[in-house]
Write an enzyme that holds these catalytic residues in place. Structure first.
Site, PDB file in Angstrom:
ATOM      1  N   CYS A 178     -65.011 -54.654 -97.374  1.00  0.00           N
ATOM      2  CA  CYS A 178     -66.603 -55.276 -95.886  1.00  0.00           C
ATOM      3  C   CYS A 178     -65.581 -56.211 -95.433  1.00  0.00           C
ATOM      4  O   CYS A 178     -66.193 -57.349 -96.191  1.00  0.00           O
ATOM      5  CB  CYS A 178     -67.765 -54.719 -95.928  1.00  0.00           C
TER       6      CYS A 178
ATOM      7  N   HIS B 156     -68.478 -64.138-102.659  1.00  0.00           N
ATOM      8  CA  HIS B 156     -67.690 -62.818-102.520  1.00  0.00           C
ATOM      9  C   HIS B 156     -67.160 -63.440-103.993  1.00  0.00           C
ATOM     10  O   HIS B 156     -67.064 -63.110-104.664  1.00  0.00           O
ATOM     11  CB  HIS B 156     -67.009 -62.613-101.642  1.00  0.00           C
TER      12      HIS B 156
ATOM     13  N   TYR C 178     -73.222 -57.170-107.395  1.00  0.00           N
ATOM     14  CA  TYR C 178     -73.224 -55.977-106.641  1.00  0.00           C
ATOM     15  C   TYR C 178     -74.861 -56.231-107.514  1.00  0.00           C
ATOM     16  O   TYR C 178     -75.715 -55.800-108.166  1.00  0.00           O
ATOM     17  CB  TYR C 178     -73.479 -54.709-107.645  1.00  0.00           C
TER      18      TYR C 178
ATOM     19  N   GLY D 195     -72.075 -65.408 -96.623  1.00  0.00           N
ATOM     20  CA  GLY D 195     -71.962 -64.401 -95.406  1.00  0.00           C
ATOM     21  C   GLY D 195     -73.403 -63.476 -95.407  1.00  0.00           C
ATOM     22  O   GLY D 195     -73.480 -62.353 -94.558  1.00  0.00           O
TER      23      GLY D 195
ATOM     24  N   SER E 275     -79.823 -65.542-101.086  1.00  0.00           N
ATOM     25  CA  SER E 275     -79.630 -66.504-100.070  1.00  0.00           C
ATOM     26  C   SER E 275     -80.347 -66.955 -99.595  1.00  0.00           C
ATOM     27  O   SER E 275     -80.050 -67.971 -98.577  1.00  0.00           O
ATOM     28  CB  SER E 275     -77.815 -66.238 -99.452  1.00  0.00           C
TER      29      SER E 275
HETATM   30  P1  FDA Z   1     -74.386 -65.045 -99.320  1.00  0.00           P
HETATM   31  O1  FDA Z   1     -74.117 -66.091 -98.734  1.00  0.00           O
HETATM   32  O2  FDA Z   1     -75.683 -63.913 -99.374  1.00  0.00           O
HETATM   33  O3  FDA Z   1     -74.057 -65.363-101.265  1.00  0.00           O
HETATM   34  C1  FDA Z   1     -74.758 -64.609-102.189  1.00  0.00           C
HETATM   35  C2  FDA Z   1     -74.597 -65.217-103.494  1.00  0.00           C
HETATM   36  O4  FDA Z   1     -74.019 -66.655-103.501  1.00  0.00           O
HETATM   37  C3  FDA Z   1     -75.869 -66.438-103.017  1.00  0.00           C
HETATM   38  O5  FDA Z   1     -76.844 -66.624-104.961  1.00  0.00           O
HETATM   39  C4  FDA Z   1     -75.848 -67.661-102.229  1.00  0.00           C
HETATM   40  O6  FDA Z   1     -76.828 -68.489-102.836  1.00  0.00           O
HETATM   41  C5  FDA Z   1     -74.373 -67.490-103.651  1.00  0.00           C
HETATM   42  N1  FDA Z   1     -73.617 -68.834-102.206  1.00  0.00           N
HETATM   43  C6  FDA Z   1     -72.901 -68.342-101.002  1.00  0.00           C
HETATM   44  N2  FDA Z   1     -72.064 -69.069-100.683  1.00  0.00           N
HETATM   45  C7  FDA Z   1     -72.137 -70.209-101.754  1.00  0.00           C
HETATM   46  C8  FDA Z   1     -71.653 -71.735-101.625  1.00  0.00           C
HETATM   47  N3  FDA Z   1     -70.760 -71.929-100.680  1.00  0.00           N
HETATM   48  N4  FDA Z   1     -71.580 -72.306-102.750  1.00  0.00           N
HETATM   49  C9  FDA Z   1     -72.826 -72.170-103.873  1.00  0.00           C
HETATM   50  N5  FDA Z   1     -73.217 -70.780-103.502  1.00  0.00           N
HETATM   51  C10 FDA Z   1     -72.681 -69.891-102.702  1.00  0.00           C
HETATM   52  N6  FDA Z   1     -68.768 -57.257-103.166  1.00  0.00           N
HETATM   53  C11 FDA Z   1     -66.891 -56.867-104.049  1.00  0.00           C
HETATM   54  O7  FDA Z   1     -66.286 -57.617-104.508  1.00  0.00           O
HETATM   55  N7  FDA Z   1     -66.336 -55.683-103.169  1.00  0.00           N
HETATM   56  C12 FDA Z   1     -66.217 -55.755-102.035  1.00  0.00           C
HETATM   57  O8  FDA Z   1     -65.784 -54.489-101.108  1.00  0.00           O
HETATM   58  C13 FDA Z   1     -67.816 -55.598-101.000  1.00  0.00           C
HETATM   59  N8  FDA Z   1     -68.546 -55.107-100.298  1.00  0.00           N
HETATM   60  C14 FDA Z   1     -69.540 -55.143 -99.617  1.00  0.00           C
HETATM   61  C15 FDA Z   1     -69.948 -54.739 -98.669  1.00  0.00           C
HETATM   62  C16 FDA Z   1     -71.448 -54.735 -98.296  1.00  0.00           C
HETATM   63  C17 FDA Z   1     -71.713 -54.410 -97.183  1.00  0.00           C
HETATM   64  C18 FDA Z   1     -72.085 -55.958 -98.627  1.00  0.00           C
HETATM   65  C19 FDA Z   1     -73.424 -56.177 -98.505  1.00  0.00           C
HETATM   66  C20 FDA Z   1     -71.721 -56.222 -99.865  1.00  0.00           C
HETATM   67  C21 FDA Z   1     -70.206 -56.857-100.175  1.00  0.00           C
HETATM   68  N9  FDA Z   1     -69.726 -56.803-102.013  1.00  0.00           N
HETATM   69  C22 FDA Z   1     -68.549 -56.450-102.232  1.00  0.00           C
HETATM   70  C23 FDA Z   1     -71.172 -57.533-102.218  1.00  0.00           C
HETATM   71  C24 FDA Z   1     -70.629 -59.471-102.159  1.00  0.00           C
HETATM   72  O9  FDA Z   1     -68.927 -59.395-103.034  1.00  0.00           O
HETATM   73  C25 FDA Z   1     -71.665 -59.925-102.754  1.00  0.00           C
HETATM   74  O10 FDA Z   1     -72.698 -59.530-101.784  1.00  0.00           O
HETATM   75  C26 FDA Z   1     -71.337 -61.618-102.140  1.00  0.00           C
HETATM   76  O11 FDA Z   1     -71.594 -62.263-103.243  1.00  0.00           O
HETATM   77  C27 FDA Z   1     -71.017 -61.915-101.013  1.00  0.00           C
HETATM   78  O12 FDA Z   1     -71.068 -63.444-100.253  1.00  0.00           O
HETATM   79  P2  FDA Z   1     -71.504 -63.847 -99.618  1.00  0.00           P
HETATM   80  O13 FDA Z   1     -70.842 -64.653 -98.743  1.00  0.00           O
HETATM   81  O14 FDA Z   1     -71.385 -62.966 -98.138  1.00  0.00           O
HETATM   82  O15 FDA Z   1     -73.309 -63.609 -99.313  1.00  0.00           O
END
Ligand code: FDA
Length: 533
Positions: A174, A182, A475, A110, A118
């Site tokens: 979010c 996440h 975070y 995401g 990421s």
């Molecule tokens: P992203 O893709 O950036 O990945 C985050 C990390 O995980 C990176 O190190 C990435 O390489 C790794 N990763 C991602 N996908 C992977 C996969 N398939 N396999 C292996 N590694 C992988 N948290 C929370 O607990 N409750 C909440 O309500 C919120 N709300 C929130 C709102 C907003 C606006 C933001 C910016 C962030 C949050 N968060 C949150 C924090 C969120 O949980 C945290 O940033 C997560 O890591 C995001 O996951 P993404 O896949 O979106 O991020």
């Protein structure tokens, strides 16, 4: 008349040709692309999922899921290649070819990583962006679902609600957050006191390991399955999908939001909340958002505490409960709204509750510049302590600052610290997220805001957990320690690792040593194997 070239000019010409050709191969993507073609059966399909800086859509693909403008600047290091697989089988060649060409992989689901891990890296790298892998199949009868890691939690909530009004899932607030990052870092939202974290409710997973094998819970084994539920996925492989246990939610839940400024007794009410919020009935979640606002009466600035709540039941049960446990808030029937659980998701995310389709949007309208940090509170902060926080919020840089206080207790107290890598359980009253947002692009302004949040963090030290000063990996905060760019010693990684994982850090290192001994999957805060220095 043509002159015979001198030995010097021949040497110069040779040097130019040599430097130019090495510049091309130091771009790195040619060899990688060639390798990808060789490794893939279907060349056309590969060309449709690979983007290099020469592609017109490279920048839009790179930027579309970035959630922090700090990492869109020209100075942010960019990937040599972005690969957006449409099928799981397209991931293995990416791992193989990245290894062959000495490139790192950054997996993105995401794109919400607070420090951009990421999609940014100082060393040559490829982004493996999973946004096309977002199939979700909900089995309402058995209360489970398979969710591909590229799905967002908004998409997940939407698909659950399509099948059932009485099932939900305890993940974040979010909707654009990706399930890949996440869930692998924990993941919490308003159902935390009743059901724990997203990661507590994962019952199976599929992952591609460093050797390109696709493994499920049985074939990966319980150690690796344990590690990816809270230990951060990026250290262990590419998570493809999660099987999750859905949670029962009532047909009607109740929500409310009540603002209290300093004139309206905010300090005393926040102070009181600290003693009781973790002991409430586990159907009741009340979080607090602290911000600075203009006071309505005299247009002076004041501090506002916003009490935002989800109650898993109707208003008739909520009112006596609040009267008994938190009369200081003065909750009235007219403050409350009954709605379905999926509507409460929209409410918490700040959308009109009728606009359910926004849950399918993968991008946010206003992406900010921001820096965040986290803390855990184990003893209530004194009123003096709170007043010191308010003072910092009156400083110039705090115009767009926020503190989010999320109560623990309930189910969080019942799960042992070592059940999954996320260790912050009984003994924690609440978690704080410190945030500062800004709009200016300039480096100097950025530094001012970051300095401000660091000052707030220093101020908080006596009031929050110690030994370690705990932090939440989702975070992400690189201030608490980083790995070397290359190999990292156990001792160096434990500086930040113990804060995120406490004693679970050792088991994570053990798992890493077993599944990725050469430390291929690494970043500034990845778990090191034991043999690295
Ligand atoms: P992203 O893709 O950036 O990945 C985050 C990390 O995980 C990176 O190190 C990435 O390489 C790794 N990763 C991602 N996908 C992977 C996969 N398939 N396999 C292996 N590694 C992988 N948290 C929370 O607990 N409750 C909440 O309500 C919120 N709300 C929130 C709102 C907003 C606006 C933001 C910016 C962030 C949050 N968060 C949150 C924090 C969120 O949980 C945290 O940033 C997560 O890591 C995001 O996951 P993404 O896949 O979106 O991020």
């Amino acid at each position: 008349m043509m002159k015979t070239p001198s030995i010097c000019s021949l040497l110069f010409a040779f040097l130019v040709i040599f430097l130019c050709s090495s510049a091309v191969s130091s771009d790195g993507h040619d060899d990688f692309l060639q390798c990808m073609s060789l490794q893939s059966n279907n060349h056309t399909s590969i060309s449709n999922i690979v983007y290099t800086p020469n592609n017109t859509s490279y920048s839009s693909i790179l930027n579309f899921s970035i959630q922090n403008l700090r990492f869109t600047s020209e100075t942010t290091p960019k990937p040599l290649v972005i690969v957006t697989p449409v099928h799981e089988s397209q991931i293995q060649p990416v791992i193989y070819c990245a290894k062959e060409n000495g490139m790192q992989i950054r997996v993105r689901s995401g794109g919400h990583d607070y420090e951009g891990l990421s999609y940014a890296s100082e060393v040559p790298f490829v982004i493996l962006d999973l946004f096309n892998l977002r199939e979700i199949s909900v089995d309402a009868e058995n209360k489970t679902a398979w969710v591909q890691a590229g799905s967002t939690i908004g998409e997940l909530y939407y698909r659950i609600a399509e099948k059932s009004q009485t099932l939900g899932f305890p993940a974040g607030v979010c909707p654009t957050v990706g399930t890949g990052g996440h869930f692998s870092g924990g993941g919490y939202g308003a159902l935390l006191r009743k059901y724990g974290l997203a990661a507590d409710n994962i019952i199976d997973a599929r992952i591609v390991d460093v050797n390109g094998r696709i493994l499920d819970r049985i074939s990966m084994g319980e150690d690796l399955f344990w590690a990816i539920r809270g230990g951060g996925g990026a250290s262990f492989g590419v998570i493809l999908a999660w099987k999750i246990q859905l949670a029962d939610v009532p047909e009607k839940v109740t929500v409310f939001t009540i603002d209290k400024t300093l004139d309206q007794n905010a300090t005393n009410i926040v102070h009181r909340w600290q003693y009781i919020a973790h002991k409430f009935d586990e159907d009741l979640f009340i979080r607090i958002l602290i911000t600075r606002v203009n006071s309505s009466e005299d247009s002076k600035r004041t501090i506002q505490a916003t009490f935002q709540s989800l109650f898993l039941g109707g208003v008739n049960r909520l009112l006596p409960l609040m009267q008994q446990s938190f009369p200081e808030l003065g909750l009235q029937r007219e403050d409350c709204t009954e709605m379905s659980w999926i509507e409460s998701i929209l409410y918490f995310a700040g959308f009109p509750i009728e606009s359910r389709d926004v849950l399918l949007n993968r991008t946010q309208p206003n992406v900010p510049y921001f820096k965040a940090k986290s803390d855990y509170v184990q003893k209530p902060i004194s009123k003096n302590g709170l007043e010191g926080i308010w003072k910092l919020f009156f400083e110039e840089e705090a115009e767009e600052a926020e503190m989010i206080l999320s109560p623990y207790g309930g189910r969080m107290d019942e799960i042992s610290e070592s059940a999954i890598p996320f260790p912050h359980r009984a003994g924690n009253l609440y978690k704080i997220q410190h945030l500062v947002y800004w709009e200016e692009e300039e480096v100097e302004a950025t530094q001012n805001y970051i300095n401000w949040i660091r000052k707030l963090y220093s101020y908080m030290a006596p009031y929050v957990s110690r030994f370690p000063r705990a932090a939440y990996i989702n975070y992400r905060d690189l201030d608490i320690g980083v790995n070397n760019n290359g190999n990292t010693s156990y001792a160096q990684a434990s500086i930040w690792g113990i804060k995120y994982f406490k004693n679970n850090f050792n088991r994570l290192v053990h798992v890493k040593t077993k599944v990725d001994p050469t430390n291929f999957f690494r970043n500034e805060q990845s778990i090191p194997p034991l043999n690295s220095w």
